[in-house]
Design a protein around this motif. Sequence first.
Motif, mmCIF file in Angstrom:
data_model
loop_
_atom_site.group_PDB
_atom_site.id
_atom_site.type_symbol
_atom_site.label_atom_id
_atom_site.label_comp_id
_atom_site.label_asym_id
_atom_site.label_seq_id
_atom_site.Cartn_x
_atom_site.Cartn_y
_atom_site.Cartn_z
ATOM 1 N N LEU A 73 71.175 41.217 48.477
ATOM 2 C CA LEU A 73 70.421 40.061 48.962
ATOM 3 C C LEU A 73 68.874 40.640 49.423
ATOM 4 C CD1 LEU A 73 71.495 37.208 51.319
ATOM 5 C CD2 LEU A 73 69.345 38.403 51.685
ATOM 6 N N ALA A 74 67.928 39.808 48.927
ATOM 7 C CA ALA A 74 66.446 40.063 49.442
ATOM 8 C C ALA A 74 65.968 38.753 49.929
ATOM 9 C CB ALA A 74 65.839 40.499 48.174
ATOM 10 N N ILE A 75 65.304 39.063 50.916
ATOM 11 C CA ILE A 75 64.474 37.930 51.621
ATOM 12 C C ILE A 75 63.406 37.593 50.846
ATOM 13 C CG2 ILE A 75 63.572 37.099 53.855
ATOM 14 C CD1 ILE A 75 66.678 37.411 53.918
ATOM 15 N N ILE A 76 62.769 36.289 50.734
ATOM 16 C CA ILE A 76 61.667 35.883 50.187
ATOM 17 C C ILE A 76 61.147 34.795 51.065
ATOM 18 C CG2 ILE A 76 61.763 36.858 47.833
ATOM 19 C CD1 ILE A 76 62.520 33.267 48.534
ATOM 20 N N ALA A 77 59.652 34.601 51.139
ATOM 21 C CA ALA A 77 59.075 33.685 51.715
ATOM 22 C C ALA A 77 58.262 32.736 51.018
ATOM 23 C CB ALA A 77 57.955 34.284 52.775
ATOM 24 N N ASN A 78 58.101 32.970 49.741
ATOM 25 C CA ASN A 78 57.204 32.037 49.013
ATOM 26 C C ASN A 78 57.450 32.251 47.322
ATOM 27 O OD1 ASN A 78 55.897 34.279 48.171
ATOM 28 N ND2 ASN A 78 54.404 33.827 50.024
ATOM 29 N N LEU A 79 57.100 31.463 46.581
ATOM 30 C CA LEU A 79 57.113 31.504 45.416
ATOM 31 C C LEU A 79 56.846 32.910 44.676
ATOM 32 C CD1 LEU A 79 58.460 30.262 42.688
ATOM 33 C CD2 LEU A 79 56.033 29.369 42.280
ATOM 34 N N ARG A 80 55.774 33.453 45.112
ATOM 35 C CA ARG A 80 55.385 34.842 44.556
ATOM 36 C C ARG A 80 56.537 35.824 44.979
ATOM 37 N NH1 ARG A 80 49.669 37.999 46.457
ATOM 38 N NH2 ARG A 80 50.082 40.012 45.454
ATOM 39 N N GLY A 81 56.956 35.913 46.189
ATOM 40 C CA GLY A 81 57.916 36.692 46.418
ATOM 41 C C GLY A 81 59.140 36.743 45.692
ATOM 42 N N ALA A 82 59.576 35.410 45.409
ATOM 43 C CA ALA A 82 60.596 35.371 44.505
ATOM 44 C C ALA A 82 60.569 35.761 43.191
ATOM 45 C CB ALA A 82 61.094 33.661 44.649
ATOM 46 N N LYS A 83 59.357 35.574 42.437
ATOM 47 C CA LYS A 83 59.172 35.954 41.251
ATOM 48 C C LYS A 83 59.140 37.400 41.272
ATOM 49 C CE LYS A 83 55.983 32.293 39.624
ATOM 50 N NZ LYS A 83 54.747 31.623 39.317
ATOM 51 N N ASP A 84 58.695 38.159 42.370
ATOM 52 C CA ASP A 84 58.800 39.553 42.231
ATOM 53 C C ASP A 84 60.262 39.950 42.315
ATOM 54 O OD1 ASP A 84 56.189 40.129 42.201
ATOM 55 O OD2 ASP A 84 55.863 40.207 44.455
ATOM 56 N N ALA A 85 61.197 39.366 43.032
ATOM 57 C CA ALA A 85 62.347 39.574 43.334
ATOM 58 C C ALA A 85 63.394 39.385 42.138
ATOM 59 C CB ALA A 85 63.190 38.974 44.606
ATOM 60 N N VAL A 86 63.213 38.220 41.415
ATOM 61 C CA VAL A 86 64.117 38.021 40.252
ATOM 62 C C VAL A 86 63.832 38.831 39.028
ATOM 63 C CG1 VAL A 86 64.304 35.462 40.707
ATOM 64 C CG2 VAL A 86 62.578 36.390 39.117
ATOM 65 N N ASP A 87 62.852 39.755 39.050
ATOM 66 C CA ASP A 87 62.479 40.460 37.993
ATOM 67 C C ASP A 87 63.638 41.606 38.078
ATOM 68 O OD1 ASP A 87 60.537 39.309 36.759
ATOM 69 O OD2 ASP A 87 58.981 40.249 37.865
ATOM 70 N N PHE A 88 64.314 41.881 39.236
ATOM 71 C CA PHE A 88 65.317 42.804 39.340
ATOM 72 C C PHE A 88 66.798 42.513 38.902
ATOM 73 C CE2 PHE A 88 61.616 44.138 41.749
ATOM 74 C CZ PHE A 88 61.541 45.667 41.838
ATOM 75 N N ASP A 89 67.333 43.030 38.083
ATOM 76 C CA ASP A 89 68.634 42.793 37.652
ATOM 77 C C ASP A 89 69.658 42.975 39.079
ATOM 78 O OD1 ASP A 89 67.852 41.707 35.387
ATOM 79 O OD2 ASP A 89 68.365 43.589 34.187
ATOM 80 N N GLU A 90 69.302 43.992 39.616
ATOM 81 C CA GLU A 90 70.319 44.405 40.707
ATOM 82 C C GLU A 90 70.483 43.410 41.993
ATOM 83 O OE1 GLU A 90 68.121 48.134 38.931
ATOM 84 O OE2 GLU A 90 67.597 45.912 39.579
ATOM 85 N N ILE A 91 69.589 42.542 42.048
ATOM 86 C CA ILE A 91 69.311 41.684 43.012
ATOM 87 C C ILE A 91 70.105 40.137 42.634
ATOM 88 C CG2 ILE A 91 67.938 40.282 44.520
ATOM 89 C CD1 ILE A 91 65.789 42.694 44.355
ATOM 90 N N SER A 92 70.934 39.957 43.545
ATOM 91 C CA SER A 92 71.763 38.681 43.054
ATOM 92 C C SER A 92 71.608 37.345 43.815
ATOM 93 C CB SER A 92 73.233 38.939 43.333
ATOM 94 O OG SER A 92 73.774 39.932 42.621
#
Length: 284
Positions: A73-92
């Motif tokens: 699990l990764a914490i995000i605070a906006n769409l930019r952070g979400a776009k960075d996070a979803v690029d990683f297959d490892e993060i669910s």
Amino acid sequence: MVKITECPRDAMQGIKDFIPTDIKATYINLLLRVGFSRIDFGSFVSHKAMPQMSDTADLVGKLDLSNTNSSLLAIIANLRGAKDAVDFDEISVLGFPFSVSETFQLKNTNSTITESLLRVEEISELCHQKSKIPLVYLSMGFGNPYGDEWDVEVILNYTNQLVSLGIKEFVLADTVGIASVEKINDLYPHLKTEFPQCNWGIHLHSTPDTAYEKAKAAIAVGCDQIDSALRGFGGCPMASDDLTGNLATETLLTALEATKTSHDVIDMNAWKEALNYSNKVFAN
């Protein structure tokens, strides 16, 4: 069945001296072997706001997910952070801190509640496109120190809006440690009755002397997921300077055993290794 989210991210993020990425990776890899349902391992947020988490992208590549049932699990605070996070297959799972206190939402994510609802809508759509789980933390979920309106109806109102945006995973977060057994007993029956289709977790910040009873209350009301951090390290650095810590994982496990509640199967040998290594992680 209670699932446990171990929170090394929350434990580490407020430490001023930067913890080397390799030390973080070793620690989280040990936690991945313990058997927790989820590991809240890092965040894709402003490096200026949270410098300790500036290496999260590098950290992902150092984690060994080949022999674990835990999801990241990764914490995000906006769409930019979400776009960075979803690029990683490892993060669910992507977790967004949505405060029911306007004052704290501005302090924590530099956005109003109205703006945050729009952010959640965008993040939820992105998560569903990328096969990720969007999770919302209802921060200041048990009240706030700012005088902002809070009661059961406030929580139900915002939850209803968030559910309409596609959110089914919620964690009620006691950001400043003011939850009580009575508040836990009052809130969760309403939430689980009104939104039975949702998964309801809890994230407690507490002093050690009250943590056990709060953990037992969370178990008794049927929390689906409970957050904790080994030894109770951490808290929210955006909330106050005199913070209580996280619910200690060992306190949670004791409460689960005392109430004979089924939970994640814990490998105690891996647990002891992680416990010993935590001395190096939190040496400062």
